[in-house]
Enzyme design. Structure first.
Site, PDB file in Angstrom:
ATOM      1  N   ASN A  43       0.885  -1.175   0.000  1.00  0.00           N
ATOM      2  CA  ASN A  43       0.000   0.000   0.000  1.00  0.00           C
ATOM      3  C   ASN A  43       0.920   1.221   0.000  1.00  0.00           C
ATOM      4  O   ASN A  43       1.600   1.486   0.988  1.00  0.00           O
ATOM      5  CB  ASN A  43      -0.861  -0.058   1.254  1.00  0.00           C
ATOM      6  CG  ASN A  43      -2.047   0.877   1.272  1.00  0.00           C
ATOM      7  OD1 ASN A  43      -2.669   1.026   2.315  1.00  0.00           O
ATOM      8  ND2 ASN A  43      -2.398   1.494   0.169  1.00  0.00           N
ATOM      9  N   ASN A  88     -13.342   6.269   8.157  1.00  0.00           N
ATOM     10  CA  ASN A  88     -13.832   6.228   6.788  1.00  0.00           C
ATOM     11  C   ASN A  88     -14.734   5.005   6.664  1.00  0.00           C
ATOM     12  O   ASN A  88     -14.627   4.063   7.445  1.00  0.00           O
ATOM     13  CB  ASN A  88     -12.679   6.197   5.772  1.00  0.00           C
ATOM     14  CG  ASN A  88     -11.686   5.080   6.038  1.00  0.00           C
ATOM     15  OD1 ASN A  88     -11.871   4.258   6.936  1.00  0.00           O
ATOM     16  ND2 ASN A  88     -10.621   5.027   5.267  1.00  0.00           N
ATOM     17  N   CYS A  91      -4.722  -2.407   2.582  1.00  0.00           N
ATOM     18  CA  CYS A  91      -5.434  -1.257   3.146  1.00  0.00           C
ATOM     19  C   CYS A  91      -5.512  -1.456   4.652  1.00  0.00           C
ATOM     20  O   CYS A  91      -6.132  -2.409   5.122  1.00  0.00           O
ATOM     21  CB  CYS A  91      -6.830  -1.134   2.541  1.00  0.00           C
ATOM     22  SG  CYS A  91      -7.844   0.185   3.264  1.00  0.00           S
ATOM     23  N   ASN A 113      -6.448  11.058  -1.371  1.00  0.00           N
ATOM     24  CA  ASN A 113      -6.481   9.950  -2.314  1.00  0.00           C
ATOM     25  C   ASN A 113      -5.862  10.378  -3.639  1.00  0.00           C
ATOM     26  O   ASN A 113      -5.688  11.570  -3.908  1.00  0.00           O
ATOM     27  CB  ASN A 113      -7.923   9.482  -2.536  1.00  0.00           C
ATOM     28  CG  ASN A 113      -8.538   8.888  -1.291  1.00  0.00           C
ATOM     29  OD1 ASN A 113      -7.929   8.056  -0.626  1.00  0.00           O
ATOM     30  ND2 ASN A 113      -9.752   9.313  -0.957  1.00  0.00           N
ATOM     31  N   CYS A 116      -6.022   6.735   7.207  1.00  0.00           N
ATOM     32  CA  CYS A 116      -5.302   5.738   6.402  1.00  0.00           C
ATOM     33  C   CYS A 116      -4.353   5.014   7.345  1.00  0.00           C
ATOM     34  O   CYS A 116      -3.346   5.579   7.776  1.00  0.00           O
ATOM     35  CB  CYS A 116      -4.546   6.397   5.258  1.00  0.00           C
ATOM     36  SG  CYS A 116      -3.683   5.207   4.205  1.00  0.00           S
ATOM     37  N   GLY A 117      -4.684   3.771   7.669  1.00  0.00           N
ATOM     38  CA  GLY A 117      -3.920   3.050   8.679  1.00  0.00           C
ATOM     39  C   GLY A 117      -2.484   2.785   8.290  1.00  0.00           C
ATOM     40  O   GLY A 117      -1.558   2.994   9.083  1.00  0.00           O
ATOM     41  N   GLN A 152      -2.316   6.730  -1.503  1.00  0.00           N
ATOM     42  CA  GLN A 152      -2.667   7.910  -0.723  1.00  0.00           C
ATOM     43  C   GLN A 152      -1.437   8.796  -0.542  1.00  0.00           C
ATOM     44  O   GLN A 152      -0.300   8.309  -0.590  1.00  0.00           O
ATOM     45  CB  GLN A 152      -3.227   7.536   0.663  1.00  0.00           C
ATOM     46  CG  GLN A 152      -4.691   7.149   0.684  1.00  0.00           C
ATOM     47  CD  GLN A 152      -4.894   5.694   0.312  1.00  0.00           C
ATOM     48  OE1 GLN A 152      -4.034   4.850   0.564  1.00  0.00           O
ATOM     49  NE2 GLN A 152      -6.023   5.395  -0.308  1.00  0.00           N
TER      50      GLN A 152
END
Length: 279
Positions: free
Chosen positions: A20, A158, A218, A72, A81-82, A54
């Protein structure tokens, strides 16, 4: 701290967590936020920009180590966003010479630490389980939505729509993900996850991210999926999630949902005046 010297253009760093991938811009000491929707779109283009799932911008924050904003690749904002939070936490811990940091996001104040095994963990806070918090368009139970396949909905700052299927590999991720993302049930659009149980407390997970499309992993999606699986009795509260880009671990505790996984720093660079003009 990365070199943000104006003489060579705006500095950035490319990082990823389990595939990611992110662009990180450190705006501390620069008088405020530097990223705009236009700049995020230009940078997010994998052919004409840098490319990312991201973008994370680090800002000064009184009473914390930093504030963190997320964008994004289509130029839209993301509340959380982890994996990007874990990547930025790794960068900050190295920069500050510490093993723990506190960050402020739209999700609230988050705590991150480096585990003894080297993985970076962040407490993503309590999951949002009420329809109005996620949010959904109308009142309903969130563990069984009135959509084909009866998915669950969970908010992690989110929205997420999680399907439990026999074989996640067989799902048309692009087709179904894009359709569900814009379903009227989700007024702010949604991230979409497809998960299969592959062992005790082990899930195979594939993700369609709101505003980014198919991604290799994600973090918030892993958290939401683990919470949904535990609510349905499919797993316990400690879950290992095997994604296209690698493995993430989730531990749903009373104090919040902990997300753990690897972090990689790929390269640093500076944006040219021509790129900045595209913003």
């Amino acid at each position: 701290m990365m070199d943000m010297g104006a003489s060579s253009g705006l500095g950035f760093m490319k990082m990823h967590g389990a595939g990611n991938d992110f662009v990180v811009i450190d705006s501390r000491g620069r008088g405020g936020a530097l990223v705009t929707a236009g700049l995020a779109r230009a940078l997010g283009d994998r052919h004409r920009g840098v490319g990312f799932d991201q973008l994370a911008e680090i800002r000064d924050q009184e009473g914390a180590d930093c504030a963190l904003d997320f964008w994004n690749s289509d130029g839209s904002r993301s509340g959380t966003c982890g994996n990007a939070t874990r990547c930025v936490s790794d960068y900050l811990m190295r920069d500050l010479g510490r093993d723990e940091v506190n960050l402020v996001t739209a999700r609230g104040r988050l705590h991150a630490r480096r585990r003894e095994d080297g993985l970076v963990a962040v407490n993503m806070g309590a999951p949002q389980l009420l329809w109005s918090e996620i949010p959904l368009a109308r009142a309903m139970e969130t563990d069984s939505l009135p959509l084909e396949g009866t998915p669950s909905a969970v908010g992690m700052g989110n929205p997420h729509c999680i399907y439990f299927v026999e074989d996640a590999e067989a799902v048309d991720l692009a087709g179904r993900g894009a359709a569900v993302e814009t379903d009227p049930l989700f007024p702010e659009r949604t991230n979409v996850e497809f998960a299969s149980l592959i062992g005790p407390d082990r899930l195979r997970l594939r993700v369609w991210e709101r505003g980014a499309g198919i991604t290799l992993a994600c973090g918030s999606g892993a958290c939401a999926t683990a919470v949904a699986a535990a609510r349905r009795g499919l797993t316990g509260r400690q879950v290992r999630l095997e994604m296209d880009g690698g493995v993430l671990e989730v531990d749903w505790r009373d104090e919040g949902v902990w997300l753990s996984g690897p972090v990689a720093r790929v390269f640093e660079g500076h944006l040219s005046p021509e790129m900045m003009a595209l913003a």
